[in-house]
Write a protein that holds these residues in place. Structure first.
Motif, PDB file in Angstrom:
ATOM      1  N   MET A   1      48.230  32.319   9.520  1.00 29.54           N
ATOM      2  CA  MET A   1      49.582  32.488   9.031  1.00 29.54           C
ATOM      3  C   MET A   1      50.543  32.266  10.195  1.00 29.54           C
ATOM      4  SD  MET A   1      51.246  35.873   7.171  1.00 29.54           S
ATOM      5  CE  MET A   1      50.090  35.792   5.826  1.00 29.54           C
ATOM      6  N   THR A   2      51.702  31.725   9.905  1.00 28.64           N
ATOM      7  CA  THR A   2      52.714  31.510  10.942  1.00 28.64           C
ATOM      8  C   THR A   2      53.859  32.504  10.765  1.00 28.64           C
ATOM      9  OG1 THR A   2      53.999  29.937   9.637  1.00 28.64           O
ATOM     10  CG2 THR A   2      52.198  29.027  11.004  1.00 28.64           C
ATOM     11  N   VAL A   3      54.707  32.575  11.781  1.00 31.04           N
ATOM     12  CA  VAL A   3      55.899  33.417  11.697  1.00 31.04           C
ATOM     13  C   VAL A   3      56.765  32.956  10.523  1.00 31.04           C
ATOM     14  CG1 VAL A   3      57.995  34.145  12.900  1.00 31.04           C
ATOM     15  CG2 VAL A   3      55.845  33.968  14.162  1.00 31.04           C
ATOM     16  N   SER A   4      56.810  31.663  10.289  1.00 31.13           N
ATOM     17  CA  SER A   4      57.567  31.124   9.157  1.00 31.13           C
ATOM     18  C   SER A   4      57.020  31.635   7.826  1.00 31.13           C
ATOM     19  CB  SER A   4      57.538  29.596   9.189  1.00 31.13           C
ATOM     20  OG  SER A   4      58.285  29.059   8.133  1.00 31.13           O
ATOM     21  N   ASP A   5      55.708  31.722   7.705  1.00 30.71           N
ATOM     22  CA  ASP A   5      55.101  32.279   6.491  1.00 30.71           C
ATOM     23  C   ASP A   5      55.519  33.735   6.291  1.00 30.71           C
ATOM     24  OD1 ASP A   5      53.670  29.884   5.972  1.00 30.71           O
ATOM     25  OD2 ASP A   5      52.003  30.561   7.237  1.00 30.71           O
TER      26      ASP A   5
ATOM     27  N   SER B   1      60.495  29.239  17.427  1.00 32.40           N
ATOM     28  CA  SER B   1      59.121  29.750  17.523  1.00 32.40           C
ATOM     29  C   SER B   1      58.523  30.096  16.168  1.00 32.40           C
ATOM     30  CB  SER B   1      59.103  30.988  18.420  1.00 32.40           C
ATOM     31  OG  SER B   1      59.524  30.665  19.720  1.00 32.40           O
TER      32      SER B   1
ATOM     33  N   ASP C   1      56.763  28.437  14.203  1.00 27.62           N
ATOM     34  CA  ASP C   1      55.441  27.862  13.934  1.00 27.62           C
ATOM     35  C   ASP C   1      54.320  28.580  14.682  1.00 27.62           C
ATOM     36  OD1 ASP C   1      56.267  26.994  16.436  1.00 27.62           O
ATOM     37  OD2 ASP C   1      55.456  24.973  16.191  1.00 27.62           O
ATOM     38  N   ARG C   2      54.646  29.655  15.403  1.00 21.68           N
ATOM     39  CA  ARG C   2      53.616  30.391  16.137  1.00 21.68           C
ATOM     40  C   ARG C   2      52.676  31.104  15.169  1.00 21.68           C
ATOM     41  NH1 ARG C   2      56.842  33.490  20.830  1.00 21.68           N
ATOM     42  NH2 ARG C   2      54.773  33.861  21.667  1.00 21.68           N
ATOM     43  N   GLU C   3      51.410  31.114  15.507  1.00 20.27           N
ATOM     44  CA  GLU C   3      50.389  31.755  14.677  1.00 20.27           C
ATOM     45  C   GLU C   3      50.419  33.271  14.855  1.00 20.27           C
ATOM     46  OE1 GLU C   3      47.887  30.655  12.518  1.00 20.27           O
ATOM     47  OE2 GLU C   3      48.905  28.720  12.534  1.00 20.27           O
TER      48      GLU C   3
ATOM     49  N   HIS D   1      48.121  36.793  13.379  1.00 22.77           N
ATOM     50  CA  HIS D   1      46.893  37.166  12.685  1.00 22.77           C
ATOM     51  C   HIS D   1      46.880  38.620  12.252  1.00 22.77           C
ATOM     52  CE1 HIS D   1      45.228  33.286  13.744  1.00 22.77           C
ATOM     53  NE2 HIS D   1      45.655  33.493  14.973  1.00 22.77           N
TER      54      HIS D   1
ATOM     55  N   SER E   1      50.252  40.876  16.427  1.00 23.53           N
ATOM     56  CA  SER E   1      51.206  39.801  16.654  1.00 23.53           C
ATOM     57  C   SER E   1      52.600  40.138  16.161  1.00 23.53           C
ATOM     58  CB  SER E   1      50.739  38.531  15.927  1.00 23.53           C
ATOM     59  OG  SER E   1      49.455  38.169  16.341  1.00 23.53           O
TER      60      SER E   1
ATOM     61  N   CYS F   1      56.669  38.629  17.337  1.00 25.43           N
ATOM     62  CA  CYS F   1      57.710  38.803  16.330  1.00 25.43           C
ATOM     63  C   CYS F   1      57.963  40.275  16.050  1.00 25.43           C
ATOM     64  CB  CYS F   1      57.271  38.089  15.045  1.00 25.43           C
ATOM     65  SG  CYS F   1      58.422  38.204  13.688  1.00 25.43           S
TER      66      CYS F   1
END
Length: 117
Positions: free
Chosen positions: A1-5, A20, A22-24, A26, A45, A67
């Motif tokens: 999952m990304t920050v955008s998700d 940022s 698109d950062r992963e 978990h 994260s 985040c």
């Protein structure tokens, strides 16, 4: 999952860190007690909190979080935003309460990192 998700799931407003997204990510945790985050959180994260002060950013930075999400629509002041930008931490605000926000993220596959099965 990304920050955008995460942003889409929580219908969150991005306050800073748009570059940022698109950062992963978990795992996540939700807490208003930064001492608990420091003592018990490992490899998280995303931090969800209702606490809006510079210590939140400092704690997230120490724990290598990417985040911070402020629940209940809370908004950080300019000093907090500036500190997050310096530390390359995405800040967002969601209208959801902490319980709901954590539940939505869990339901969509973001885990809490708990060792208990």
């Amino acid at each position: 999952m990304t920050v955008s998700d995460v942003q889409k799931i929580l219908k969150a407003q991005v306050i800073c860190g748009e570059d940022s997204m698109d950062r992963e990510v978990h795992t996540a945790c939700g807490s208003d007690m930064m001492s608990d985050v420091l003592a018990f959180v490992k490899d998280q994260s995303v931090l969800l909190t209702g606490l809006v002060n510079p210590q939140v950013v400092r704690t997230a930075d120490m724990m290598d979080m990417v985040c911070i999400i402020f629940v209940r629509g809370k908004q950080p002041d300019d000093a907090i935003i500036s500190l997050a930008k310096e530390r390359d931490i995405v800040l967002m605000a969601t209208p959801y309460r902490m319980f709901t926000a954590c539940g939505l993220l869990y339901e969509n596959g973001l885990k809490g990192g708990c060792d208990i099965v």
